[in-house]
Design a protein around this motif. Structure first.
Motif, PDB file in Angstrom:
ATOM      1  N   ARG A   1       1.665   1.927 -25.586  1.00 23.72           N
ATOM      2  CA  ARG A   1       1.134   2.972 -24.728  1.00 23.72           C
ATOM      3  C   ARG A   1      -0.390   3.067 -24.894  1.00 23.72           C
ATOM      4  O   ARG A   1      -0.907   2.921 -25.994  1.00 23.72           O
ATOM      5  CB  ARG A   1       1.742   4.332 -25.077  1.00 23.72           C
TER       6      ARG A   1
ATOM      7  N   ARG B   1       0.595  13.810 -28.793  1.00 21.36           N
ATOM      8  CA  ARG B   1       1.602  14.239 -27.822  1.00 21.36           C
ATOM      9  C   ARG B   1       2.121  13.057 -27.003  1.00 21.36           C
ATOM     10  O   ARG B   1       3.313  12.976 -26.711  1.00 21.36           O
ATOM     11  CB  ARG B   1       1.012  15.333 -26.929  1.00 21.36           C
ATOM     12  N   ARG B   2       1.246  12.150 -26.629  1.00 24.35           N
ATOM     13  CA  ARG B   2       1.679  10.961 -25.886  1.00 24.35           C
ATOM     14  C   ARG B   2       2.543  10.055 -26.767  1.00 24.35           C
ATOM     15  O   ARG B   2       3.394   9.317 -26.278  1.00 24.35           O
ATOM     16  CB  ARG B   2       0.468  10.190 -25.371  1.00 24.35           C
TER      17      ARG B   2
ATOM     18  N   HIS C   1      -3.990  14.851 -27.829  1.00 25.16           N
ATOM     19  CA  HIS C   1      -3.412  14.182 -26.669  1.00 25.16           C
ATOM     20  C   HIS C   1      -2.698  12.897 -27.096  1.00 25.16           C
ATOM     21  O   HIS C   1      -1.590  12.604 -26.614  1.00 25.16           O
ATOM     22  CB  HIS C   1      -4.505  13.869 -25.648  1.00 25.16           C
TER      23      HIS C   1
ATOM     24  N   VAL D   1      -3.793   5.615 -24.082  1.00 24.42           N
ATOM     25  CA  VAL D   1      -4.117   7.007 -23.789  1.00 24.42           C
ATOM     26  C   VAL D   1      -5.601   7.138 -23.466  1.00 24.42           C
ATOM     27  O   VAL D   1      -6.439   6.366 -23.934  1.00 24.42           O
ATOM     28  CB  VAL D   1      -3.760   7.937 -24.967  1.00 24.42           C
TER      29      VAL D   1
ATOM     30  N   GLU E   1       4.732  11.111 -28.831  1.00 27.06           N
ATOM     31  CA  GLU E   1       6.056  11.724 -28.974  1.00 27.06           C
ATOM     32  C   GLU E   1       6.612  11.528 -30.372  1.00 27.06           C
ATOM     33  O   GLU E   1       7.739  11.045 -30.565  1.00 27.06           O
ATOM     34  CB  GLU E   1       7.022  11.174 -27.919  1.00 27.06           C
TER      35      GLU E   1
ATOM     36  N   VAL F   1       0.516   3.336 -30.011  1.00 22.21           N
ATOM     37  CA  VAL F   1      -0.307   4.152 -29.118  1.00 22.21           C
ATOM     38  C   VAL F   1      -1.754   3.702 -29.299  1.00 22.21           C
ATOM     39  O   VAL F   1      -2.325   3.836 -30.384  1.00 22.21           O
ATOM     40  CB  VAL F   1      -0.169   5.649 -29.444  1.00 22.21           C
TER      41      VAL F   1
END
Length: 389
Positions: free
Chosen positions: A323, A157-158, A154, A325, A160, A299
């Protein structure tokens, strides 16, 4: 049944009530259950965690006054099913399950709510709709890694991350190792891992990291300019002027159209790494903002339970993309299981020890000062009181 309970931060082997599956639920005999870093956090900070989750609208995380059975990383065997539960998954099937359970009309976090006892027990309940058969003869031990690997997938993917981008993983505990494994499974060609622990650096390399650094000796960003990453504002200003010089000399083509196309394709943003913060300690995010190349994407995967500070003006001047998560989706969970079963992710090095119920407290102590250990599994049938390979 026998289980390990957590009450007021104390772990104890105890007899607890047998479980009865409700409609749409399965009863699983626990074969293995992983000890997660969030379990360690919850044991020490459950009241703070409960206050935090209450702020976002979930009020059933256990508190220090509760007795709870932890554990959300489990692989089990189906032994019973509740009323109005289909038989698509037969009794005796080895399965893993997304750790959510509907009880009393509300969905609860398995292993973090007193209403959804977890996998530190002989048996655990699971929703059939969230349960997946273990495929391709995957071992029970590796199947139990589905949940932590889903966290890594996850995050990737977050983030990118394209295959040609550099990924930097800061912190090589279980979460960082999962991120490394999933980056390589996703085809990312250059993964740099950083950790102060020699043992964890070795595990990072075993999980596929291409470059492993000791941050006490070198920064994971020392090679930034070799990868075309910008580290100084002057480089950005020069790039802007040079680019406009070239664009304004183009015959017949309006420069703004070219720029617009570059924005659509991502070419307008200078090359930059994607950085995964997997430490969860105050100060680390600000350290990354300070030391990362310009335009980096950070992230945040590590869970910091304390207040922290960053310098927004610095992040603004470097245009850092920050970001956060949480967890994973059902698709992430399913895909992680199949990546493990298909041998596309290196997960074996993550498994460093096994204990029985009587060794859970010792395993918590070991993981709290871990150097060589990453993931310790609980085997309900084992008599081991200390983590053993």
């Amino acid at each position: 049944m026998r289980a390990v309970t957590c009450t007021g931060g104390e772990l104890a082997v105890a007899q607890v009530d047998d479980l009865e599956p409700g409609p749409g639920q399965l009863l699983l005999q626990v074969l293995r259950c992983g000890i997660c870093g969030s379990d360690l956090h919850a044991r020490a900070h459950c009241d703070e965690l409960a206050d935090l989750t209450s702020e976002v609208g979930y009020d059933d995380v256990f508190r220090s006054s509760d007795s709870v059975v932890l554990g959300h990383e489990f692989c089990g065997e189906i032994v019973d099913r509740g009323p109005r539960t289909g038989s698509a998954l037969k009794s005796g099937t080895r399965v893993v399950s997304f750790p959510l359970l509907r009880r009393e009309g509300t969905v609860h976090l398995t292993g973090l709510s007193p209403k959804a006892p977890g996998g530190y027990a002989e048996q655990v309940l699971a929703e059939q709709s969230l349960t997946f058969a273990v495929p391709n003869g995957l071992s029970t031990e590796l199947a139990a890694l589905t949940e932590p690997m889903a966290v890594g997938l996850h995050a990737v993917r977050r983030g990118e991350v394209s295959r040609g981008q550099v990924a930097v993983v800061v912190g090589c505990g279980p979460v960082g190792l999962a991120v490394i494994g999933m980056l390589k499974a996703s085809g990312v060609r250059t993964v740099i891992a950083s950790d102060f622990s020699a043992g964890r650096r070795a595990l990072a390399g075993a999980c596929g990291a291409d470059v492993v650094v000791d941050p006490a000796v070198e920064s994971p960003f020392d090679t930034a300019e070799e990868h075309g990453h910008l580290t100084r504002a002057g480089q950005v200003l020069d790039l802007a002027v040079s680019t406009m010089d070239k664009l304004r000399r183009l015959p017949l083509v309006p420069w703004e159209r070219v720029w617009q196309l570059a924005e659509v394709t991502g070419a307008a943003t200078p090359k930059h790494p994607v950085i995964f913060e997997c430490v969860g300690v105050p100060g680390v995010i600000d350290q990354l903002i300070t030391s990362a190349p310009l335009f980096s994407r950070v992230v945040v995967v590590g869970v910091c339970m304390e207040a922290d500070r960053i310098r927004p003006a610095l992040a603004i001047n470097k245009e850092i993309d920050l970001r956060f998560v949480l967890g994973y989706t059902p698709r992430d969970f399913r895909d992680s299981l199949h990546l493990l079963a298909d041998g596309k992710v290196r997960a074996e090095p993550v498994l460093t020890g096994t204990v029985g119920f009587g060794g859970v407290a010792s395993a918590f102590d070991t993981l709290g000062r871990a150097d060589r250990h990453a993931k310790i599994l609980i085997d309900p049938t084992s008599e081991l009181t200390r983590p053993a390979p």
